[in-house]
Structure formats: structure tokens, C-alpha cells
Design a protein around this motif. Structure first.
Motif, PDB file in Angstrom:
ATOM      1  N   UNK A   1      52.951  47.362  37.368  1.00 46.36           N
ATOM      2  CA  UNK A   1      52.686  48.588  37.516  1.00 46.36           C
ATOM      3  C   UNK A   1      53.759  49.215  38.601  1.00 46.36           C
ATOM      4  N   UNK A   2      53.733  48.165  40.015  1.00 42.70           N
ATOM      5  CA  UNK A   2      54.722  48.536  40.635  1.00 42.70           C
ATOM      6  C   UNK A   2      55.950  48.123  40.592  1.00 42.70           C
TER       7      UNK A   2
ATOM      8  N   UNK B   1      40.386  44.749  50.186  1.00 44.49           N
ATOM      9  CA  UNK B   1      41.048  43.815  49.921  1.00 44.49           C
ATOM     10  C   UNK B   1      41.269  42.872  51.024  1.00 44.49           C
ATOM     11  N   UNK B   2      41.111  41.581  50.712  1.00 41.83           N
ATOM     12  CA  UNK B   2      41.304  40.654  51.923  1.00 41.83           C
ATOM     13  C   UNK B   2      42.751  40.204  51.856  1.00 41.83           C
ATOM     14  N   UNK B   3      43.286  39.555  53.168  1.00 42.58           N
ATOM     15  CA  UNK B   3      44.257  39.327  53.294  1.00 42.58           C
ATOM     16  C   UNK B   3      45.009  38.527  52.373  1.00 42.58           C
TER      17      UNK B   3
ATOM     18  N   UNK C   1      40.293  38.272  37.351  1.00 38.90           N
ATOM     19  CA  UNK C   1      40.863  39.047  38.571  1.00 38.90           C
ATOM     20  C   UNK C   1      42.365  39.071  38.586  1.00 38.90           C
TER      21      UNK C   1
ATOM     22  N   UNK D   1      36.877  42.606  55.770  1.00 39.84           N
ATOM     23  CA  UNK D   1      37.215  42.925  54.455  1.00 39.84           C
ATOM     24  C   UNK D   1      35.984  43.244  53.254  1.00 39.84           C
TER      25      UNK D   1
ATOM     26  N   UNK E   1      48.570  39.444  45.450  1.00 36.24           N
ATOM     27  CA  UNK E   1      49.275  40.656  44.895  1.00 36.24           C
ATOM     28  C   UNK E   1      51.072  40.693  44.979  1.00 36.24           C
TER      29      UNK E   1
ATOM     30  N   UNK F   1      44.364  38.629  36.512  1.00 39.13           N
ATOM     31  CA  UNK F   1      44.751  39.342  35.299  1.00 39.13           C
ATOM     32  C   UNK F   1      44.897  40.904  35.776  1.00 39.13           C
ATOM     33  N   UNK F   2      44.026  41.281  36.565  1.00 41.49           N
ATOM     34  CA  UNK F   2      44.329  42.683  37.267  1.00 41.49           C
ATOM     35  C   UNK F   2      45.366  42.808  38.226  1.00 41.49           C
ATOM     36  N   UNK F   3      45.528  41.655  39.057  1.00 39.48           N
ATOM     37  CA  UNK F   3      46.569  41.603  39.988  1.00 39.48           C
ATOM     38  C   UNK F   3      47.989  41.707  39.130  1.00 39.48           C
TER      39      UNK F   3
ATOM     40  N   UNK G   1      44.083  38.616  49.218  1.00 36.76           N
ATOM     41  CA  UNK G   1      44.460  39.523  47.827  1.00 36.76           C
ATOM     42  C   UNK G   1      45.829  40.103  48.180  1.00 36.76           C
TER      43      UNK G   1
ATOM     44  N   UNK H   1      50.113  51.739  50.790  1.00 36.75           N
ATOM     45  CA  UNK H   1      49.185  51.163  49.821  1.00 36.75           C
ATOM     46  C   UNK H   1      48.404  49.917  50.324  1.00 36.75           C
TER      47      UNK H   1
ATOM     48  N   UNK I   1      38.406  43.760  43.802  1.00 35.07           N
ATOM     49  CA  UNK I   1      38.470  42.902  45.223  1.00 35.07           C
ATOM     50  C   UNK I   1      37.078  42.186  45.279  1.00 35.07           C
TER      51      UNK I   1
ATOM     52  N   UNK J   1      48.425  42.993  36.558  1.00 35.91           N
ATOM     53  CA  UNK J   1      48.536  44.355  36.147  1.00 35.91           C
ATOM     54  C   UNK J   1      49.008  45.280  37.104  1.00 35.91           C
ATOM     55  N   UNK J   2      48.525  45.093  38.485  1.00 41.89           N
ATOM     56  CA  UNK J   2      49.101  45.850  39.586  1.00 41.89           C
ATOM     57  C   UNK J   2      50.450  45.713  39.998  1.00 41.89           C
TER      58      UNK J   2
ATOM     59  N   UNK K   1      44.396  49.631  50.196  1.00 44.65           N
ATOM     60  CA  UNK K   1      43.716  48.472  49.419  1.00 44.65           C
ATOM     61  C   UNK K   1      42.877  47.788  50.388  1.00 44.65           C
TER      62      UNK K   1
END
Ligand code: ATP
Ligand code: MG
Lengths: 231, 405
Positions: free
Chosen positions: B11-12, B314-316, B1, A83, B322, B3-5, B318, B305, A115, B7-8, B309
Motif C-alpha cells: 500500500x505504501x 508495534x515492536x521495533x 502476519x 510495546x 515492514x 502477509x499483512x506486512x 515489526x 506513521x 501487531x 500488504x502494508x 504504529x
């Protein structure tokens, strides 16, 4: 042009297991890719083009053989290292755009940086710059659903550049676009290759597109059967 | 980071509005039930504790063994008498002892007739009793020695349309068993609406008009300072048994310290709360399964998706995070709504109790731990429910995920 190998595909096999049947999609493919070149891959449908591109892009590991990316054998990497490769060294552009529909153009371009743990303010600034570069500076907050096919592909291209990869892998990037839009996308990708020195590998069915590449690799039944230089 | 997750995930969730709402219902019903029940339970507990505080830890209550309310004993041999009261008063460690005669009987005021609790006590004891009840005289006076056919009424008797159409005033008189009793005073409100309906009359007068013999329905003892309440209670039990000529373990009376009574209250309470917690746990479990189901669907729906990602780095882990945040978020939203609804229900019950039952015992109390705990717990339930789907999502192969239609 100085010829330094960035990718070496050495006797690569990819065997898909379909229930009891084994299907070899790649059967000992060999190919070298040089830094900064534009390489087109052509071949009949089912000849293994996408499979080869995916193994170069660390989306998939070959069953046998080696894929060296800057000298590193991808098949020896574990999941998190793969990744890392996908995130930092490769930028993907797909035929089907593959954007996240719930996110805006800007957020889609920011995502690869997320990421990589990049600071939010830097992400926003860079994503905005990249979208400006692909000519979408005024569509930052639109979601993919609100964009045309060509615009979506531009977002995808901007996204592929997010982590400054050396290599851009494009799998029929113009396949879903009309010829005029397709041409614009091609020009954009060529510009990135020329101006930013990216290595561009593009799968295409369109000979007119392939003719603009530095070299064309011809695939058949999972093998590279012919490599022709620019005429 | 992270925080971004968030947000993701947010949204979903927002994109799948209807399903998210339906999922969230499963959680908030459970949480609302927990919050309202616990808040009321807590309130009741606090109220009871306060009542006992009023009563004090140094009290001992002696009454005939009976299933009915005080005063319902009829058999001669079971009745406690003034002799027993005198005897108890003289036991070592007893500061004072008050005997109550509790009867329910018809009371007439003007043209109205009502059955009410009538408490007969020695006028001099009434002041002490006021303290125990945590109330005071707000109109007229208390009973005093020498009073006969006088009555002090509980608060509600003086309120229009509560017990009587027109509330009783000091100076009015009521009739019990055909005898006129002059109202000399009225108590203030207590926290117990039952007590606010009592009528207090001199014990001797009550005995006379009801023709009861020598009887004490209940005896309350205050223990002298420096004496151990439990030891004094045991002494009362043993000595009174001998005095009444009864065998051990076959006493016709029971002796309980105020602490023992509180304890048995608390025990019952504990059982009720455990049962409620059980019901709540089941509903949360169901809610959790709902979240799990939604998350499995979400993973399926977002297979592409996930592939995307992964293709952009994206790592496992991540992907796992999420999806965990997303399911935890669903739980948390459910929890927040549940806390809100639970709060409204709790306060609603409190309002109803005050306005329709007239009791301030049923108060809704919302300690911070209840709110924070509910939120944390619902986030936890959501995350746990999302764990398996999230693991499945994280293990998807990028190419397979990208090929998914
Ligand atoms: N995950 C898979 N499981 C099984 N078979 C697969 C899988 N992916 C690809 N194949 C098979 O491998 C062969 C090569 O597929 P690939 O996608 O590489 O072809 P391609 O050259 O890209 O074709 P096209 O031009 O249609 O995109 C095909 O026959 C395909 O059916
Ligand atoms: Mg293909």
C-alpha cells in the motif's frame, strides 16, 4: 463504586534535554487513577498534560519516579515490553486522530491486532464489529482522507478498542472538532467507559467536558495541584 | 502476519507511485542487462558446445601458426604440405587425417562476381567433412573420386538474394579464375552462416587453377578409439617437428585438440562474462543506492506513521520488518520488470541474429536459475539497501515520531 487503583503516578519527573538546556515538563507529579473511572486532566498549555498521559501510556519513560500500571512499573520495562503494554493494555485516542492515511478504516482498526499476531479472519470480523459500534459500519473501506473529522475520530476510537485494553487515553479528542461533533465523540467515549467498564483518562481544555468526568485533575507546571470530585 | 506486512508495504509503495517507479528503474536496468547478457551468453555457449559435440572430442587440428584465417600463409617454409599430411596419417593412434586447402577468391556466377571461401578437399573426404559440419546434401550429390572442375556449394548459394541474386541450382556452373566449375550438389543449412557460403571443390583442381604448390591449409585428425587424444596430439607435435627439422618451441605449426580449442573459447567467454557481470554489478549497486535513498525519504515521510504504529503496539522489530519488506519489494518489482525486459532484449537479439545475420549461434537461453536468481537477488539488493533506513525507522522514539510534522 469500588475503588481499586489501576494506575499510580508516583513523584514522576520528565526532563527534556533541549540542546544544552534541560526542561522539566513534569516536576514530581502524583496521581492515582481508579479502575473504571472517567478522569479529566486539565491545565494550561505546556503544563505537562500530554507528557503525563504519554508516560502512563508507555509512549515515553519518565526520567524519575514510578508509573505503575496494574502494579507494574513501566520505567523498568524494555522496548519490546513497552510495546506490549501499548498494544494490549492501552488504547490511544489523539487530537490529530493519527490514522494511517494509506489504509482503509477497516485496515486501520485491524492494525493493532496485526501487531499481536491475530488471525486475519478474526481481525476482520472484530474490526467490522468495532466500526459498527462507533457507527461507521457503512464506511469500512474508506480511507481517512475520505472521512470527516468526526468520522476519523470514530475510527481512532474503534482502533483503540481493538485489543480490548483496560485503559483508554484520550488527548484532547475533541480538540479538532466542532462542538456538536465533539459532543458526539464525548458521548461515545463515555458510553464505552460506562458500558464496557473502561478506564477513561481524557485531557481537555473544555470545562464543560471536564465537568462530565468523575474527577478532574488540575495540572500546573508539571505537578498535579488539585483533584476535584464530580459536583 | 507477514502477509499483512506485505500488504502494508504494498500500500505504501502504491501511494508513492512516481517515486517508486523511478526507484525501480534503477534496479530493472541492471537486472535487464544481466538477464539479457547472460541469456545470450548462455545461448552462445550452448551453441558452441553443440558445435564441438559435432566435431567430437577425438579430433586434433594442425595448422600453420598464423594470425589470419586458414590459407593465409604465404611463406614457403611455413606451409604444411601433403608430405606432412602423409606423415601424420602414419603416426600411431591416427585413424584418419584430412587436409583442407582453404582459399578465398573471386567467384563468378552469371554476371555477378563475389569473393568467397573455396575449400579444396579430396572428394572422398567430403563425406567425412559433412559429418563434422553437421550437415548433409540436400540437392544433387557430393564430390566423388575422379571429379574435376566440379563444385558442391554451401546452402546460402542456392538461396535467392542471399549471395547471388538468383540462387545457384544443381547443373549451373560458376567460374573461378576463368575456369568453369559445374555445380553437382548443395549442402543443407549449418548453424554457421560463414560455412553456408563455402564452395567445395576437388583439391587437385583448386591447386591447378590457383597455381598453388603443395599446400595444406589445415589438417584435421581423428584419433583411433582407445588412444588418449592429448598424448596423440603431443606425439604429432614432436614427430612433425623432427620431420620438418624445426627446433622445439619454434614450431611453424600448431597442434590443438578439439578440447583445447573449446577450452580457449570458454576462457574468452569467461572473461567476457566477468566483464559483463561487473558492469551489471555496478548498475545494480547504483540501483541499490537509489532504493536506499528512497527508503530514507520514505522513513522521513512516514515518521508519523511509525509513531502511530508504535503507539498501537508495534515492536521495533515489526517496524524493521515492514520497512525491509517494502525496500525488498521495490527491489523485487524492479527485478521482475528487469527479467521481463531482459527476456525481450535477449529474444530480440536472437531474432535479429537469425533474420539479419543468418546465424543460429546467438540464441537467448533462459535457464530457471537465471530468472529465480535475478528475482531473489533484486529482492536481496532492495532489502540490503533498505536495511539502514529500516534500522533508523525502528529506533525512532514513539513520542518523537508522533510529534514529527
Ligand atoms: N519532546 C520534547 N522535547 C522538548 N520539550 C518538550 C517535548 N515534549 C514536550 N516538551 C515541553 O514540555 C512541556 C509540556 O509539554 P506537554 O505537551 O506535556 O504540554 P501540554 O500540557 O500537553 O500542553 P498543550 O495543552 O498545549 O497540549 C512543554 O513546555 C513542551 O514544550
Ligand atoms: Mg498536549
Amino acid at each position: 463504586m469500588e475503588k481499586r487503583k489501576i494506575i499510580e503516578i508516583k513523584d514522576v519527573w520528565k526532563i527534556y534535554q533541549l540542546d544544552a538546556v534541560e526542561y522539566p515538563a513534569l516536576r514530581g507529579a502524583n496521581l492515582d487513577v481508579y479502575r473504571g473511572e472517567f478522569l479529566a486532566i486539565m491545565g494550561a498549555s505546556g503544563s505537562g498534560k500530554s507528557t503525563m498521559l504519554n508516560s502512563v501510556g508507555a509512549l515515553d519513560v519518565p526520567t524519575k519516579g514510578q508509573v505503575l500500571l496494574e502494579g507494574i512499573d513501566i520505567s523498568t520495562l524494555d522496548e519490546s515490553e513497552l510495546s506490549q503494554v501499548r498494544g494490549r493494555k492501552i488504547g490511544f485516542v489523539f487530537q490529530a486522530f493519527n490514522l494511517i492515511n494509506s489504509l482503509s478504516a477497516l485496515e486501520n482498526v485491524m492494525l493493532p491486532m496485526t501487531f499481536q499476531n491475530i488471525q486475519r479472519s478474526i481481525k476482520i470480523e472484530k474490526a467490522t464489529r468495532l466500526l459498527n459500534l462507533v457507527g461507521l459500519g457503512d464506511r469500512l473501506n474508506n480511507t481517512p482522507g475520505e472521512l470527516s473529522g468526526g468520522e476519523r475520530q470514530r475510527v481512532a476510537i474503534a482502533r483503540s478498542l481493538a485489543n480490548d485494553p483496560e485503559v483508554i487515553l484520550a488527548d484532547e479528542p475533541t480538540g479538532n472538532l466542532d462542538s456538536k461533533t465533539g459532543k458526539e465523540i464525548l458521548e461515545l467515549l463515555k458510553r464505552l467507559q460506562k458500558e464496557q467498564g473502561k478506564t477513561l483518562i481524557m485531557v481537555t481544555h473544555d470545562l464543560n467536558i471536564a465537568k462530565q468526568a468523575d474527577r478532574i485533575a488540575q495540572l500546573s507546571d508539571g505537578k498535579v495541584i488539585k483533584i476535584s470530585n464530580k459536583i | 502476519m507477514i502477509f499483512d506486512y506485505f500488504l502494508l508495504s504494498f500500500k505504501s509503495i502504491r501511494k508513492r507511485k512516481l517515486r517508486s517507479w523511478l526507484t525501480v528503474i534503477g534496479i530493472f536496468i541492471g537486472i535487464a542487462a544481466v538477464v539479457s547478457l547472460i541469456s545470450l551468453g548462455q545461448g552462445l555457449q550452448t551453441a558452441i558446445d553443440e558445435q564441438f559435440q559435432q566435431l567430437g572430442k577425438d579430433k586434433i587440428i594442425i595448422q600453420p601458426i598464423t594470425l589470419g584465417p586458414p590459407g593465409s600463409v604465404t611463406s614457403k617454409s611455413l606451409i604444411l604440405t601433403s608430405k606432412d599430411l602423409k606423415f601424420i596419417e602414419n603416426i600411431n593412434g591416427v585413424e584418419w587425417a584430412i587436409g583442407y586447402l582453404v582459399k578465398s577468391d573471386q567467384v563468378q556466377f552469371k554476371d555477378e562476381k563475389k569473393v568467397e571461401f573455396i575449400i579444396g578437399m579430396n572428394p572422398s573426404d567430403l563425406t567425412t567433412n559433412l559429418e563434422l559440419q553437421g550437415t548433409k546434401i540436400i540437392e544433387g550429390r557430393s564430390l566423388k573420386n575422379g571429379d574435376k572442375f566440379k563444385v558442391v556449394v554451401g546452402y546460402n548459394h542456392g538461396v535467392d538474394k542471399k549471395i547471388w541474386n538468383r540462387g545457384i541450382k544443381v547443373g549451373d556452373s560458376v567460374e573461378i579464375e576463368g575456369y568453369k566449375f559445374k555445380v553437382v550438389g548443395r549442402f543443407d543449412k549449418t548453424s554457421n552462416p560463414l560455412e553456408d557460403g563455402y564452395l567445395f571443390v576437388p583439391k587437385d583442381t583448386l591447386k591447378e587453377v590457383l597455381n598453388t604448390g603443395d599446400e595444406e591449409s589445415q589438417i584435421v585428425v581423428k584419433v583411433q578409439q582407445g588412444y588418449d587424444v592429448k598424448i596423440v596430439a603431443d606425439a604429432i607435435k614432436e614427430k612433425l617437428r623432427r620431420f620438418r627439422g624445426e627446433k622445439e618451441n619454434q614450431e611453424t605449426f600448431q597442434v590443438s585438440t578439439s578440447e583445447q580449442i573449446l577450452e580457449s573459447f570458454n576462457n574468452i567467454f569467461g572473461i567476457i562474462q566477468t566483464v559483463l557481470a561487473g558492469i551489471a554489478a555496478i548498475s545494480l549497486l547504483v540501483g541499490g543506492i537509489g532504493i536506499m535513498n528512497t527508503m530514507y525519504t520514505s522513513v522521513l515521510e512516514r515518521t508519523r506513521d511509525i509513531g502511530i504504529m508504535k503507539s498501537i503496539g508495534a515492536k521495533n522489530s515489526d517496524i524493521l520488518v515492514i520497512f525491509l519488506i517494502e525496500s525488498g519489494f521495490l527491489g523485487l518489482i524492479g527485478g521482475a520488470i528487469g527479467v521481463g525486459i531482459g527476456y525481450v532484449i535477449g529474444k530480440g537479439v536472437e531474432y535479429a541474429a537469425v533474420n539479419y545475420l543468418g546465424t543460429t549461434l546467438l540464441r537467448a537461453v533462459f535457464p530457471l536459475y537465471l530468472t529465480v536468481g535475478s528475482l531473489a537477488f533484486s529482492f536481496f539488493v532492495g532489502s540490503i539497501a533498505g536495511l539502514l533506513p529500516a534500522i533508523r525507522a525502528s529506533k525512532l522514539k514513539p513520542v518523537d515520531a508522533l510529534r514529527y510534522e
